[in-house]
Design a protein around this motif. Structure first.
Motif: not given
Length: 101
Positions: A53-76
């Motif tokens: 479960l921890q590995r699965a959480l880490e795997e989903t955190r990575g892509p979600a964090a990347e998407k959040a960064v891209l979304a913030r850049q796009e919003l900026a």
């Protein structure tokens, strides 16, 4: 001779009782060992599940964090464009007002 036989019978009876007690203790020890093994297996299984479960959480955190960064850049970028367009519209309005005068 009768006393020797009585002593032997008594010793034999004690040995039989001791054997029964030992058999009972052995059975209890086996049961306790089986319970202990089952607990260890359950604990090992739970640890493996937690790690998965921890590995699965880490795997989903990575892509979600990347998407959040891209979304913030796009919003900026959009905010910057909006600011530029707002400034441009203000200049156009000023130019139109100056032209009317």
């Amino acid at each position: 001779l009768a006393q020797v036989r009585a002593d032997q019978a008594s010793a034999l009876e004690e040995a039989v009782l001791a054997r029964r007690e030992l058999t009972g203790l052995t059975s209890e020890l086996r049961d306790a060992a089986a319970v202990h093994r089952a607990q260890q297996e359950a604990e090992t299984s739970a640890r493996a599940e937690i790690e998965e479960l921890q590995r699965a959480l880490e795997e989903t955190r990575g892509p979600a964090a990347e998407k959040a960064v891209l979304a913030r850049q796009e919003l900026a970028g959009l905010a910057s464009k909006l600011s530029d367009e707002t400034a441009r519209a203000g200049r156009i309005q000023e130019a139109e007002a100056s032209a009317r005068e």
